[in-house]
Design an enzyme around this catalytic site. Structure first.
Site, PDB file in Angstrom:
ATOM      1  N   ARG A  64      24.708  47.441  58.968  1.00 27.17           N
ATOM      2  CA  ARG A  64      25.640  48.515  58.630  1.00 27.17           C
ATOM      3  C   ARG A  64      25.413  49.063  57.227  1.00 27.17           C
ATOM      4  O   ARG A  64      25.643  50.230  56.965  1.00 27.17           O
ATOM      5  CB  ARG A  64      27.071  47.974  58.680  1.00 27.17           C
ATOM      6  N   ILE A  83      41.729  42.598  55.277  1.00 28.99           N
ATOM      7  CA  ILE A  83      40.661  43.586  55.102  1.00 28.99           C
ATOM      8  C   ILE A  83      40.082  44.016  56.453  1.00 28.99           C
ATOM      9  O   ILE A  83      39.934  45.198  56.720  1.00 28.99           O
ATOM     10  CB  ILE A  83      39.520  43.042  54.201  1.00 28.99           C
ATOM     11  N   CYS A 130      31.212  46.321  65.102  1.00 31.47           N
ATOM     12  CA  CYS A 130      30.673  45.127  64.468  1.00 31.47           C
ATOM     13  C   CYS A 130      31.579  43.972  64.868  1.00 31.47           C
ATOM     14  O   CYS A 130      32.728  44.187  65.259  1.00 31.47           O
ATOM     15  CB  CYS A 130      30.682  45.364  62.964  1.00 31.47           C
ATOM     16  N   ASP A 157      35.268  37.648  52.403  1.00 31.79           N
ATOM     17  CA  ASP A 157      34.007  36.963  52.683  1.00 31.79           C
ATOM     18  C   ASP A 157      34.077  35.450  52.432  1.00 31.79           C
ATOM     19  O   ASP A 157      33.093  34.741  52.671  1.00 31.79           O
ATOM     20  CB  ASP A 157      32.861  37.577  51.853  1.00 31.79           C
ATOM     21  N   ARG A 169      35.252  49.097  61.786  1.00 29.86           N
ATOM     22  CA  ARG A 169      34.535  49.481  60.570  1.00 29.86           C
ATOM     23  C   ARG A 169      34.060  50.936  60.554  1.00 29.86           C
ATOM     24  O   ARG A 169      32.858  51.214  60.607  1.00 29.86           O
ATOM     25  CB  ARG A 169      33.367  48.516  60.320  1.00 29.86           C
ATOM     26  N   LYS A 223      23.583  39.273  47.561  1.00 28.69           N
ATOM     27  CA  LYS A 223      23.144  40.225  48.596  1.00 28.69           C
ATOM     28  C   LYS A 223      23.887  41.546  48.482  1.00 28.69           C
ATOM     29  O   LYS A 223      23.277  42.614  48.533  1.00 28.69           O
ATOM     30  CB  LYS A 223      23.405  39.604  49.980  1.00 28.69           C
ATOM     31  N   ASN A 224      25.204  41.470  48.351  1.00 27.84           N
ATOM     32  CA  ASN A 224      25.995  42.702  48.395  1.00 27.84           C
ATOM     33  C   ASN A 224      25.912  43.520  47.110  1.00 27.84           C
ATOM     34  O   ASN A 224      26.399  44.650  47.059  1.00 27.84           O
ATOM     35  CB  ASN A 224      27.448  42.399  48.765  1.00 27.84           C
ATOM     36  N   ARG A 229      21.005  35.997  57.185  1.00 31.96           N
ATOM     37  CA  ARG A 229      21.152  37.331  56.598  1.00 31.96           C
ATOM     38  C   ARG A 229      21.714  37.259  55.183  1.00 31.96           C
ATOM     39  O   ARG A 229      21.432  38.135  54.367  1.00 31.96           O
ATOM     40  CB  ARG A 229      22.110  38.171  57.442  1.00 31.96           C
TER      41      ARG A 229
HETATM   42  C1  EPZ Z   1      31.481  45.280  52.014  1.00 28.76           C
HETATM   43  O1  EPZ Z   1      31.516  45.895  53.288  1.00 28.76           O
HETATM   44  C2  EPZ Z   1      30.635  44.057  52.138  1.00 28.76           C
HETATM   45  N1  EPZ Z   1      29.282  44.433  52.555  1.00 28.76           N
HETATM   46  C3  EPZ Z   1      31.264  43.097  53.135  1.00 28.76           C
HETATM   47  O2  EPZ Z   1      30.500  41.906  53.159  1.00 28.76           O
HETATM   48  C4  EPZ Z   1      32.683  42.739  52.653  1.00 28.76           C
HETATM   49  O3  EPZ Z   1      33.308  41.923  53.608  1.00 28.76           O
HETATM   50  C5  EPZ Z   1      33.485  44.019  52.461  1.00 28.76           C
HETATM   51  O4  EPZ Z   1      32.785  44.923  51.562  1.00 28.76           O
HETATM   52  C6  EPZ Z   1      34.877  43.785  51.896  1.00 28.76           C
HETATM   53  O5  EPZ Z   1      34.773  43.108  50.686  1.00 28.76           O
HETATM   54  C7  EPZ Z   1      28.419  44.856  51.644  1.00 28.76           C
HETATM   55  O6  EPZ Z   1      28.705  44.944  50.457  1.00 28.76           O
HETATM   56  C8  EPZ Z   1      27.051  45.204  52.120  1.00 28.76           C
HETATM   57  P1  EPZ Z   1      34.715  48.147  52.980  1.00 28.76           P
HETATM   58  P2  EPZ Z   1      32.028  47.375  53.450  1.00 28.76           P
HETATM   59  O7  EPZ Z   1      34.239  49.549  53.136  1.00 28.76           O
HETATM   60  O8  EPZ Z   1      31.636  48.169  52.264  1.00 28.76           O
HETATM   61  C9  EPZ Z   1      37.808  50.024  56.117  1.00 28.76           C
HETATM   62  C10 EPZ Z   1      29.373  40.101  54.204  1.00 28.76           C
HETATM   63  O9  EPZ Z   1      29.704  39.177  54.976  1.00 28.76           O
HETATM   64  N2  EPZ Z   1      37.048  51.268  55.997  1.00 28.76           N
HETATM   65  O10 EPZ Z   1      35.239  47.717  51.660  1.00 28.76           O
HETATM   66  O11 EPZ Z   1      31.586  47.859  54.785  1.00 28.76           O
HETATM   67  C11 EPZ Z   1      37.020  48.910  56.786  1.00 28.76           C
HETATM   68  O12 EPZ Z   1      37.055  49.017  58.183  1.00 28.76           O
HETATM   69  C12 EPZ Z   1      29.915  41.509  54.409  1.00 28.76           C
HETATM   70  O13 EPZ Z   1      28.591  39.948  53.262  1.00 28.76           O
HETATM   71  C13 EPZ Z   1      37.541  52.415  56.580  1.00 28.76           C
HETATM   72  O14 EPZ Z   1      38.595  52.429  57.215  1.00 28.76           O
HETATM   73  O15 EPZ Z   1      33.597  47.145  53.468  1.00 28.76           O
HETATM   74  C14 EPZ Z   1      37.728  47.691  56.246  1.00 28.76           C
HETATM   75  O16 EPZ Z   1      38.897  47.460  56.989  1.00 28.76           O
HETATM   76  C15 EPZ Z   1      30.735  41.675  55.642  1.00 28.76           C
HETATM   77  N3  EPZ Z   1      36.792  53.566  56.472  1.00 28.76           N
HETATM   78  C16 EPZ Z   1      38.106  48.108  54.819  1.00 28.76           C
HETATM   79  O17 EPZ Z   1      38.078  49.536  54.818  1.00 28.76           O
HETATM   80  C17 EPZ Z   1      35.624  53.607  55.780  1.00 28.76           C
HETATM   81  O18 EPZ Z   1      35.003  54.687  55.711  1.00 28.76           O
HETATM   82  C18 EPZ Z   1      37.181  47.608  53.719  1.00 28.76           C
HETATM   83  O19 EPZ Z   1      35.840  47.887  54.067  1.00 28.76           O
HETATM   84  C19 EPZ Z   1      35.147  52.436  55.170  1.00 28.76           C
HETATM   85  C20 EPZ Z   1      35.887  51.267  55.290  1.00 28.76           C
END
Ligand code: EPZ
Length: 441
Positions: free
Chosen positions: A112, A348, A136, A326, A141, A34-35, A418
Site C-alpha cells: 500500500r 486507528i 487490506c 503497530d 484503508r 521501515k516506515n 516485510r
Molecule cells: C502508516 O500507514 C504506517 N505505514 C502503518 O504501519 C501504521 O499502522 C499507520 O501509519 C498508523 O500509524 C507506513 O508508514 C508505511 P494512516 P498509513 O493514513 O499511512 C484512515 C505497519 O505495520 N485513512 O495514518 O496507511 C485509515 O484507514 C503499518 O508497519 C483514511 O480514512 O496510515 C486509518 O483508519 C501498517 N483516509 C487512519 O486513517 C485516508 O486517505 C490512519 O491511517 C488515509 C487514511
C-alpha cells in the site's frame, strides 16, 4: 504491513517454529525504521540529484518499493548489503529523469505504501497515475485524505479503471489542507508535494509521527522550506527545485517496542542498542504501569520485568504521541501473561484484531466487542500452529510463542519479513529456541 496478499508463488512460504519458555538474555541491535525509510525513498522522485540514505533496514518492503521507484526511472545502488549481518545499509537513489508516471496495480497491490509516489510524481512531472491500493487485512484503508489534500493544491483528480489519475499541468499551487483525521501517509504525500508547489502550503492536523519528522528534516536538507516540524501544523514554502542530500533513517521504534515486550513476556533481560527512547514514550509508560523496568544506559535501553507477574493495563491506540497501533498485537500478547483484565481499544484501524482468534488457539482468553479487546491474563499460553494475518499480528504471535509452553509454528512468515529484519536470528542470539522452516506453510 501494508497489503494483505501473499507474495508470488516463487517466494517460499516459510514458517517459524518456536519452543517457548526460554527467557531472552542479550543485546539486540535496532534497525532503521521501515516506515521512515519508505517515504524517504519516495522523496528521491522530487529531484534529479542523488539522495543518499543511510541506516536502511534489510526488509522485503524496501526491496518491493525499490522496484516501484526503479520503474519510474530511479536508479538505485545499495551498499553494505553484506556487512554486519546486512543491517545499516546505504542506498543511493537518483531520479535523473522520470521515465514513467504510472505505478501499476501489479506493484501497488504488493504494498500500500506505494501510494507515496503520488505526491512526488505529481509535483515533479505534473501528472501521476497510481493504482488504487484497495483493501487490506487490517481494514478498508481509503486514500481519500491524500486525494482531497492534493486537490487543495490545485490537482485535478479522477478515479477510473481502478486508477487514481492526477493532473497539475501548470504545477501545484500552495494552499491550506485541514485534515479531518490524522493520517501518516496523507501527511507524507502532501508534505512532499508541497515542497515544489508555488507559494505557501499549510498542513493542519498533520500527523506528528517521528517518521514524518524524519522526512521533513531530510526534505529540508534537500532544500525544502518546511517549518513547524514535530507539530501538527506544517508550513511549507514551495521552492523551484530540490537538490540532493545525505540522510540517515531513524531507528525503528516499533521494532524496539516489540523486543522490549519480548524481554518482558519471557521474563528475561534485554539491552536494546540504538533505540530512541524519545520516540517510545507512550509504550514505555504503559510498560512501566504493567511493571516492566526500562533503564537507560548510554545508548542502550535495558528492559526486564520489574514485577512478576505483570499487571494488566488499559490503553487505546492513537496517533503519535499516543500508543501506536503497530504495537497493539504485541502488547496484547504480553497482557495474556499479566494479572487481571487488560483493556485494549484499537482506534486507528477497524479490523486490527485478526491475531485474537489465533491467540485463542494458544489458550488466551480475549473478548472483543466493537473496537475493544478485554484480555484475561495469567491463563497460561500453550503452543499451537497459528497463522499470521499481517505484519504486526505476526509479531504478536511470535511473542506469544516465546512465552507459551511447547511448540508454536507461525505460518505465513512473509508478513513478518516485510517489517522485521532477521527477527528469528535476533531472538535466537538472545537464547530463544526459534527456527525458520523453509518451504510451504
Ligand atoms: C502508516 O500507514 C504506517 N505505514 C502503518 O504501519 C501504521 O499502522 C499507520 O501509519 C498508523 O500509524 C507506513 O508508514 C508505511 P494512516 P498509513 O493514513 O499511512 C484512515 C505497519 O505495520 N485513512 O495514518 O496507511 C485509515 O484507514 C503499518 O508497519 C483514511 O480514512 O496510515 C486509518 O483508519 C501498517 N483516509 C487512519 O486513517 C485516508 O486517505 C490512519 O491511517 C488515509 C487514511
Amino acid at each position: 504491513m501494508d497489503g494483505n496478499r501473499a507474495p508470488d508463488a516463487d517466494i517460499h512460504m516459510d514458517r517459524i517454529r518456536i519452543r517457548g519458555g526460554r527467557p531472552l538474555h542479550g543485546r539486540i541491535a535496532i534497525s532503521g525504521a521501515k516506515n521512515a525509510a519508505l517515504p524517504l525513498m519516495a522523496a528521491a522522485l522530487l529531484t534529479d540529484a542523488p539522495l543518499r540514505l543511510g541506516n536502511l533496514p534489510h526488509l522485503a518492503d524496501i526491496t518491493t518499493f525499490a522496484n516501484v521507484l526503479s520503474q519510474h526511472g530511479v536508479s538505485l545502488h545499495m551498499d553494505g548489503a553484506d556487512s554486519a549481518g546486512a543491517s545499516g545499509r546505504r542506498l543511493d537513489l537518483r531520479a535523473e529523469r522520470i521515465v514513467n508516471t504510472c505505478a501499476p496495480y501489479e506493484l501497488v497491490r504488493r504494498m500500500r505504501a506505494s501510494v507515496l509516489v503520488l505526491g512526488p510524481l505529481l509535483a515533479r512531472s505534473g501528472y501521476a497515475e497510481v493504482s488504487l491500493p484497495g483493501g487490506c487485512a487490517i481494514g478498508t484503508r481509503p486514500v481519500d485524505l491524500h486525494l482531497r489534500g492534493l486537490e487543495a493544491l490545485g490537482a485535478e483528480i479522477e478515479l477510473a479503471d481502478g486508477y487514481i489519475r492526477a493532473h497539475a499541468p501548470d504545477g501545484l499551487k500552495g494552499g491550506e489542507v485541514v485534515f479531518p483525521k490524522v493520517s501518516v501517509g496523507a501527511t507524507e504525500n502532501l508534505l512532499m508535494a508541497a515542497t515544489l508547489a508555488e507559494g505557501e502550503t499549510r498542513l493542519v492536523n498533520a500527523a506528528r509521527e517521528p517518521e514524518i519528522t524524519d522526512l521533513a528534516q531530510c526534505l529540508n536538507k534537500m532544500g525544502a522550506r518546511i517549518a513547524g516540524i514535530g507539530t501538527d501544523t506544517l508550513t511549507v514554502r514551495g521552492v523551484a527545485g530540490l537538490h540532493g542530500a545525505d540522510h540517515d533513517v531513524i531507528p525503528d521504534r516499533i521494532e524496539a517496542g516489540t523486543y522490549a515486550m519480548a524481554a518482558a513476556i519471557t521474563d528475561g533481560e534485554v539491552e536494546l542498542a540504538g533505540a530512541e527512547p524519545a520516540h517510545l514514550e507512550a509504550p514505555l509508560a504503559v510498560l512501566a504501569d504493567a511493571g516492566v523496568s526500562v533503564e537507560r544506559d548510554g545508548g542502550l535501553l535495558r528492559v526486564r520485568r520489574g514485577r512478576s507477574p505483570l499487571d494488566a493495563v488499559a490503553l487505546c491506540t492513537e496517533p503519535y504521541p499516543g500508543f501506536p497501533t503497530d504495537l497493539q498485537a504485541q502488547i496484547m500478547a504480553l497482557m495474556t501473561t499479566a494479572r487481571g483484565q487488560a483493556q485494549i481499544a484499537e482506534r486507528i484501524f477497524e479490523n486490527r484484531f485478526m491475531h485474537v482468534p489465533e491467540l485463542h488457539r494458544m489458550g488466551a482468553e480475549i473478548d472483543v466487542e466493537g473496537g475493544t479487546a478485554r484480555v484475561r491474563g495469567c491463563t497460561g499460553l500453550r503452543g499451537a500452529p497459528v497463522m499470521a494475518s499481517d505484519l504486526r499480528a505476526s509479531a504478536g504471535l511470535v511473542l506469544a510463542g516465546l512465552a507459551a509452553s511447547g511448540e508454536t509454528v507461525v505460518n505465513r512468515v512473509y508478513h513478518l519479513d516485510r517489517g522485521y529484519e532477521r527477527m528469528e536470528e535476533k531472538l535466537a542470539a538472545c537464547g530463544a529456541d526459534v527456527e525458520r522452516l523453509r518451504g510451504e506453510g
